[in-house]
Design an enzyme around this catalytic site. Structure first.
Site, mmCIF file in Angstrom:
data_model
loop_
_atom_site.group_PDB
_atom_site.id
_atom_site.type_symbol
_atom_site.label_atom_id
_atom_site.label_comp_id
_atom_site.label_asym_id
_atom_site.label_seq_id
_atom_site.Cartn_x
_atom_site.Cartn_y
_atom_site.Cartn_z
ATOM 1 N N LYS A 14 -6.534 18.921 144.650
ATOM 2 C CA LYS A 14 -7.869 18.539 145.131
ATOM 3 C C LYS A 14 -8.856 18.427 143.962
ATOM 4 C CE LYS A 14 -8.540 21.942 148.107
ATOM 5 N NZ LYS A 14 -7.275 22.700 147.980
ATOM 6 N N ARG A 172 -3.401 32.992 150.373
ATOM 7 C CA ARG A 172 -4.181 31.748 150.434
ATOM 8 C C ARG A 172 -3.455 30.680 151.247
ATOM 9 N NH1 ARG A 172 -4.873 30.721 144.389
ATOM 10 N NH2 ARG A 172 -6.050 28.848 144.918
HETATM 11 P P1 AMP Z 1 -10.816 26.774 145.672
HETATM 12 O O1 AMP Z 1 -11.308 26.665 144.276
HETATM 13 O O2 AMP Z 1 -11.279 25.631 146.544
HETATM 14 O O3 AMP Z 1 -9.326 26.988 145.744
HETATM 15 O O4 AMP Z 1 -11.491 28.074 146.298
HETATM 16 C C1 AMP Z 1 -11.241 29.361 145.754
HETATM 17 C C2 AMP Z 1 -11.568 30.427 146.772
HETATM 18 O O5 AMP Z 1 -12.966 30.367 147.117
HETATM 19 C C3 AMP Z 1 -10.830 30.295 148.097
HETATM 20 O O6 AMP Z 1 -9.523 30.861 148.066
HETATM 21 C C4 AMP Z 1 -11.773 31.059 149.032
HETATM 22 O O7 AMP Z 1 -11.636 32.464 148.845
HETATM 23 C C5 AMP Z 1 -13.158 30.677 148.495
HETATM 24 N N1 AMP Z 1 -13.642 29.453 149.181
HETATM 25 C C6 AMP Z 1 -13.824 28.217 148.644
HETATM 26 N N2 AMP Z 1 -14.270 27.345 149.556
HETATM 27 C C7 AMP Z 1 -14.370 28.036 150.724
HETATM 28 C C8 AMP Z 1 -14.755 27.696 152.049
HETATM 29 N N3 AMP Z 1 -15.077 26.430 152.381
HETATM 30 N N4 AMP Z 1 -14.740 28.671 152.986
HETATM 31 C C9 AMP Z 1 -14.409 29.933 152.676
HETATM 32 N N5 AMP Z 1 -14.008 30.317 151.456
HETATM 33 C C10 AMP Z 1 -13.991 29.392 150.476
#
Ligand code: AMP
Length: 217
Positions: A14, A172
Site C-alpha cells: 500500500k 495484524r
Molecule cells: P500501517 O502503517 O498502515 O500499517 O499502520 C500501522 C499501525 O497503525 C496499524 O497496525 C494500526 O495499529 C495503526 N493504524 C493505522 N491506521 C489505522 C486505522 N485506520 N485504524 C486503526 N488503527 C490504525
C-alpha cells in the site's frame, strides 16, 4: 477527480503504491499509519496513546482515527483529489468516511483492493526497511537502496518498523481478516471496488492501477 482508498493486508504494498499514485496524479497521500508514527516520534498525547495499540498489532480506537482523518480531509490540498492509505480499516470508519465525504463534497470514487498471497506478505514484512526520516519503504532482497542503510530519496537512516516482527504480524493479519476484509464487500455493494494483483512486480502493479485510474489524468 479521484478520491481513492487503498485496501490490502500489511505487506500488500500500500505504502509503495500510494507514493507512486500520489506523485503521478499530484494528490496528497494520507496514511494514518504514517500520521501515528509521526505523532509517536514527537511524543504527542496522540502518539503516546497510539503507541500502546500499534506495538501490540492492534487498531487504534475508531474515534481517534476518524477525527484525525476528518481534519486532514478538510484541508485545502484535498480539494482536487486524495489518496487514503490504511484508512478506513473498520466498518465504523467506512461509515464515518461516507458522511465526511458527503459533508465536504469529496466522496470516494475508487477503492483499490490489493490482493496478495499470505507467503508473499510474510516475506515482504519481515524483510521490510523504512526510512526513519521520510517513511519511504525498502526491502532487504527485492528493493535495496543504492547505499546500504541509507534512503535513496532523502539520505535518512533505514530502520525496521517496531511492529514488523513475526508476533505482531500474526496479530495484524488477524485484525485485517476480522475487521478490514469485510469492507471490501461494503464497497463492492457501492460498485467502487477494483481488484489489483499485488503479487506482481511493482511496476506491473502500478501499470494496472494506472489503467484503472488512467483516463482521469
Ligand atoms: P500501517 O502503517 O498502515 O500499517 O499502520 C500501522 C499501525 O497503525 C496499524 O497496525 C494500526 O495499529 C495503526 N493504524 C493505522 N491506521 C489505522 C486505522 N485506520 N485504524 C486503526 N488503527 C490504525
Amino acid at each position: 477527480m479521484v478520491n481513492i482508498i487503498l485496501i490490502g493486508p500489511p505487506g500488500a504494498g500500500k505504502g509503495t503504491n500510494a507514493k507512486q499514485i500520489s506523485n503521478f496524479y499530484s494528490i496528497p497521500h494520507i496514511s494514518t499509519g504514517d500520521m501515528f508514527r509521526e505523532a509517536i516520534k514527537n511524543q504527542t498525547p496522540l502518539g503516546n496513546l497510539a503507541k500502546t495499540y500499534i506495538d501490540k498489532g492492534l487498531y487504534v480506537p475508531d474515534e481517534v482515527t476518524i477525527n484525525l482523518v476528518k481534519e486532514r480531509l478538510s484541508c485545502d490540498d484535498c480539494k482536487n483529489g486524495y489518496l487514503l492509505d490504511g484508512f478506513p480499516r473498520t466498518l465504523a470508519q467506512a461509515e464515518a468516511l461516507s458522511i465526511i465525504g458527503k459533508e465536504l463534497n469529496r466522496p470516494i470514487t475508487h477503492v483499490l483492493d490489493i490482493i496478495v498471497s499470505e507467503d508473499v506478505l510474510i516475506n515482504r514484512i519481515t524483510g521490510r526497511l523504512v526510512c526513519k526520516k521520510c517513511g519511504a519503504p525498502y526491502h532487504i532482497d527485492n528493493h535495496k537502496p543504492k547505499v546500504e542503510g541509507i534512503c535513496d530519496l532523502c539520505g535518512g537512516e533505514l530502520v525496521k518498523r517496531v511492529d514488523d516482527n513475526a508476533d505482531t504480524l500474526i496479530e495484524r493479519l488477524k485484525q485485517y481478516h476480522m475487521q478490514t476484509e469485510p469492507l471490501i464487500n461494503y464497497y463492492k455493494n457501492l460498485n467502487l471496488v477494483y481488484s489489483i494483483d499485488g503479487n506482481q512486480e511493482l511496476s506491473a502493479v502500478f501499470n494496472q492501477i494506472k489503467s484503472i485510474l488512467g483516463e482521469i489524468k
